[in-house]
Design an enzyme around this catalytic site. Structure first.
Site, PDB file in Angstrom:
ATOM      1  N   VAL A  51     -14.625 -27.856  21.755  1.00 36.95           N
ATOM      2  CA  VAL A  51     -13.437 -27.114  21.343  1.00 36.95           C
ATOM      3  C   VAL A  51     -13.826 -25.947  20.432  1.00 36.95           C
ATOM      4  CG1 VAL A  51     -11.238 -27.255  20.151  1.00 36.95           C
ATOM      5  CG2 VAL A  51     -12.061 -29.198  21.490  1.00 36.95           C
ATOM      6  N   PRO A  52     -13.542 -24.727  20.883  1.00 37.00           N
ATOM      7  CA  PRO A  52     -13.851 -23.531  20.083  1.00 37.00           C
ATOM      8  C   PRO A  52     -12.883 -23.368  18.930  1.00 37.00           C
ATOM      9  CG  PRO A  52     -12.699 -22.895  22.078  1.00 37.00           C
ATOM     10  CD  PRO A  52     -12.882 -24.392  22.149  1.00 37.00           C
ATOM     11  N   CYS A  53     -12.932 -24.257  18.002  1.00 39.13           N
ATOM     12  CA  CYS A  53     -11.973 -24.242  16.896  1.00 39.13           C
ATOM     13  C   CYS A  53     -12.152 -22.997  16.012  1.00 39.13           C
ATOM     14  CB  CYS A  53     -12.091 -25.501  16.062  1.00 39.13           C
ATOM     15  SG  CYS A  53     -13.769 -26.082  15.829  1.00 39.13           S
ATOM     16  N   HIS A  54     -13.236 -22.279  16.250  1.00 38.41           N
ATOM     17  CA  HIS A  54     -13.444 -21.077  15.439  1.00 38.41           C
ATOM     18  C   HIS A  54     -12.512 -19.959  15.893  1.00 38.41           C
ATOM     19  CE1 HIS A  54     -16.091 -20.619  18.957  1.00 38.41           C
ATOM     20  NE2 HIS A  54     -15.820 -19.346  18.859  1.00 38.41           N
TER      21      HIS A  54
END
Length: 104
Positions: A51-54
């Site tokens: 998950v590209p939570c950035h």
DNA sequence: CGAGCCCACAACC
DNA sequence: GGTTGTGGGCTCG
């Protein structure tokens, strides 16, 4: 893993490269009015690389935080990742608000 | 099932 | 820039 988290992560996974979204938008997409709950889920993020939570920032267009902190090496790393995708920040805020996703 | 906890927010001062 | 309020999922009892 809870259904709510799955929805959050699934949504974030749909974020195209070079785009970012806000907690409020995720909340809207999930029909949830609480960005805090989302932040809580992301902090606990059981699947960090998947998950590209950035790509998730605050409605204020500020960085917000990363891995549980509002500042620090992790946050700078987050910024670096976004910049690598073409999403640059100026004065601690998103340079191009048009990069918000979805487009509206 | 109920009460308290946690939060990377949001709004206001 | 700091403080207060809200909102809701999560954990524990």
């Amino acid at each position: 893993m809870t259904p709510f988290q799955q929805r959050v992560y699934e949504f974030i996974r749909e974020i195209p490269r070079g785009r970012v979204t806000t907690y409020a938008r995720i909340g809207n997409a999930l029909h949830c009015r609480s960005a805090q709950a989302i932040g809580q889920a992301l902090k606990r993020n059981p699947l960090s690389p998947e998950v590209p939570c950035h790509r998730v920032i605050r409605a204020d267009l500020t960085f917000g935080g990363y891995f549980g902190k509002t500042s620090g090496a992790k946050v700078r790393e987050k910024i670096a990742l976004l910049k690598a995708e073409g999403v640059e920040f100026t004065d601690g805020k998103l340079t191009d608000p048009s990069r918000l996703w979805p487009d509206d």
